[in-house]
Design a protein around this motif. Structure first.
Motif, short mmCIF file in Angstrom:
data_model
loop_
_atom_site.label_atom_id
_atom_site.label_comp_id
_atom_site.label_asym_id
_atom_site.label_seq_id
_atom_site.Cartn_x
_atom_site.Cartn_y
_atom_site.Cartn_z
N GLY A 174 0.78 -1.23 0.00
CA GLY A 174 0.00 0.00 0.00
C GLY A 174 0.81 1.28 0.00
N LEU A 206 1.28 6.69 -7.05
CA LEU A 206 0.11 7.40 -7.57
C LEU A 206 0.24 8.91 -7.33
CD1 LEU A 206 -2.79 5.05 -6.37
CD2 LEU A 206 -2.08 5.44 -8.74
N SER A 253 2.35 1.81 -3.35
CA SER A 253 1.29 2.09 -4.33
C SER A 253 0.84 3.54 -4.26
CB SER A 253 0.10 1.16 -4.09
OG SER A 253 -0.98 1.50 -4.94
N GLU A 293 -10.49 -9.64 -1.71
CA GLU A 293 -10.82 -10.58 -2.79
C GLU A 293 -11.18 -11.95 -2.22
OE1 GLU A 293 -7.60 -12.37 -5.19
OE2 GLU A 293 -6.28 -10.92 -4.21
N PRO A 353 -6.60 -4.39 -0.38
CA PRO A 353 -5.94 -5.11 -1.46
C PRO A 353 -5.49 -6.52 -1.09
CG PRO A 353 -5.18 -2.85 -1.38
CD PRO A 353 -5.99 -3.07 -0.15
N GLN A 401 -10.04 7.12 -7.63
CA GLN A 401 -9.00 6.16 -7.97
C GLN A 401 -8.40 5.53 -6.70
OE1 GLN A 401 -5.84 7.99 -10.23
NE2 GLN A 401 -4.79 6.07 -10.64
N VAL A 402 -8.23 6.34 -5.67
CA VAL A 402 -7.66 5.87 -4.41
C VAL A 402 -8.63 4.94 -3.66
CG1 VAL A 402 -6.92 6.62 -2.11
CG2 VAL A 402 -6.08 7.80 -4.14
N THR A 403 -9.89 5.36 -3.56
CA THR A 403 -10.86 4.55 -2.84
C THR A 403 -11.10 3.21 -3.52
OG1 THR A 403 -12.69 5.69 -3.99
CG2 THR A 403 -12.06 6.54 -1.83
N ALA A 404 -10.96 3.17 -4.83
CA ALA A 404 -11.13 1.90 -5.56
C ALA A 404 -10.06 0.90 -5.18
CB ALA A 404 -11.10 2.16 -7.06
N ARG A 405 -8.96 1.37 -4.60
CA ARG A 405 -7.88 0.49 -4.18
C ARG A 405 -7.95 0.17 -2.69
NH1 ARG A 405 -6.19 2.95 -8.70
NH2 ARG A 405 -4.53 2.02 -9.95
N GLY A 406 -9.07 0.50 -2.06
CA GLY A 406 -9.25 0.16 -0.65
C GLY A 406 -8.61 1.12 0.32
N SER A 449 -5.39 -5.31 4.82
CA SER A 449 -5.85 -4.16 4.06
C SER A 449 -6.78 -4.64 2.95
CB SER A 449 -4.66 -3.42 3.45
OG SER A 449 -3.99 -4.25 2.52
#
Length: 320
Positions: free
Chosen positions: A39, A46, A42, A208, A204, A281-286, A202
């Motif tokens: 994280g 970004l 990442s 899943e 990511p 974009q950030v929230t889509a990555r958790g 986290s």
């Protein structure tokens, strides 16, 4: 004497303004105190890309991992405070390591200029499908009935995933056994395989598996439900009042950075973090985007340092 001091102050102010007017004129180095991946790396990449567009110079991510972030932060401390060397500081080097390790080669309060926060990393509590529990109250009841039998994995001693588990045990008055692994990936696999009862991961690293039904999600470590995972209840609303165990990341520079340059950096970072498209974009990555100035970020770090320092001391957590 007073006139001399006034002249000196004016000269320093003029030099700072001149430096800021010409800054930036060369590439900026952004030290990330962990290895590539994960994280913190990442979000750093970004944000670096967005800052390049704002500042019109290259922002190069430089991974300097080791000692739970201590090595990278010590390198940053020694850099020239000219705005061309910055650092991502995650939870750990500033709010955990000073207590956990006993001493670190830098002072979070004196050796850095705080620029601003970037994100929080909410943690999700996930239990093994073979554990025989499907709710948080059931997990807590099992821990009370079988002291030490309930186990949880983490990405390492002092990591936020470790401290979240320790905080849950402390807050519920239970005895749970910590099992450290080398990273969030192996910690998640330990839950999948049933080696441990549960983990904090986290988005990511664990969502899943929750969404596919391979593990059971019991709650999130934020005080309020996440917009992107509204179906997941908070741990606090399930009876563990006030429970919050998220980690975070922000940007700092070496102490002595000219205020005018610090202000430019803070302004650019806030514009990035407040951009609606980037926030999505950030929230889509958790991750949860944050926005604030250096003072806001420093206050957040100090608050967390007190919280985790108290837990580390009371739970007798030791670095290996």
């Amino acid at each position: 004497m007073q006139t001399k001091k006034t002249v000196t102050a004016l000269a320093l102010a003029f030099a700072s303004t001149l430096a800021a007017a010409n800054w930036p004129s060369q590439p900026i180095r952004l030290i990330v105190p962990y290895a590539p991946g994960g994280g913190n790396d990442s979000i750093s990449r970004l944000v670096a890309k967005q800052l390049e567009e704002k500042l019109k110079v290259s922002v190069v991510v430089d991974n300097k991992g080791g000692a739970n972030g201590t090595i990278g932060m010590n390198l940053l401390k020694q850099a020239k405070p000219d705005g061309y060397t910055l650092g991502t500081v995650p939870s750990g080097p500033f709010d955990v390591n000073p207590t956990l390790m006993g001493s670190v080669p830098y002072d979070p309060a004196k050796d850095f200029t705080y620029i601003g926060p970037m994100v929080k990393f909410p943690l999700f509590l996930a239990v093994s499908s073979s554990a025989g529990v499907k709710t948080l109250p059931e997990l807590i009841a099992k821990a009370k009935a079988q002291p030490g039998h309930v186990t949880y994995s983490s990405a390492g001693i002092g990591n936020s995933t470790h401290l979240a588990g320790a905080l849950l045990a402390h807050a519920t008055g239970t005895q749970m056994t910590h099992v450290a692994y080398r990273g969030t990936g192996p910690a998640a696999v330990a839950v999948l395989s049933g080696e441990v009862t549960f983990t904090f991961g986290s988005g990511p690293s664990i969502l899943e598996y929750v969404n596919s039904g391979k593990v059971i999600g019991l709650g999130v470590s934020e005080l309020t439900r996440l917009e992107t995972e509204a179906k997941t209840p908070t741990i606090a609303e399930q009876g563990v009042q006030g429970f919050e165990a998220s980690s975070w990341a922000g940007i700092v520079a070496p102490a002595g950075l000219p205020p005018a340059i610090a202000d430019k950096l803070t302004k650019a970072l806030r514009e990035v973090m407040e951009n609606p498209a980037f926030r999505k974009q950030v929230t889509a990555r958790g991750m949860v985007p944050l926005s604030g100035n250096g003072q806001d970020f420093e206050a957040m770090v100090k608050k967390d340092a007190q919280k985790w320092g108290k837990l580390i001391t009371s739970a007798n957590i030791k670095a290996e």
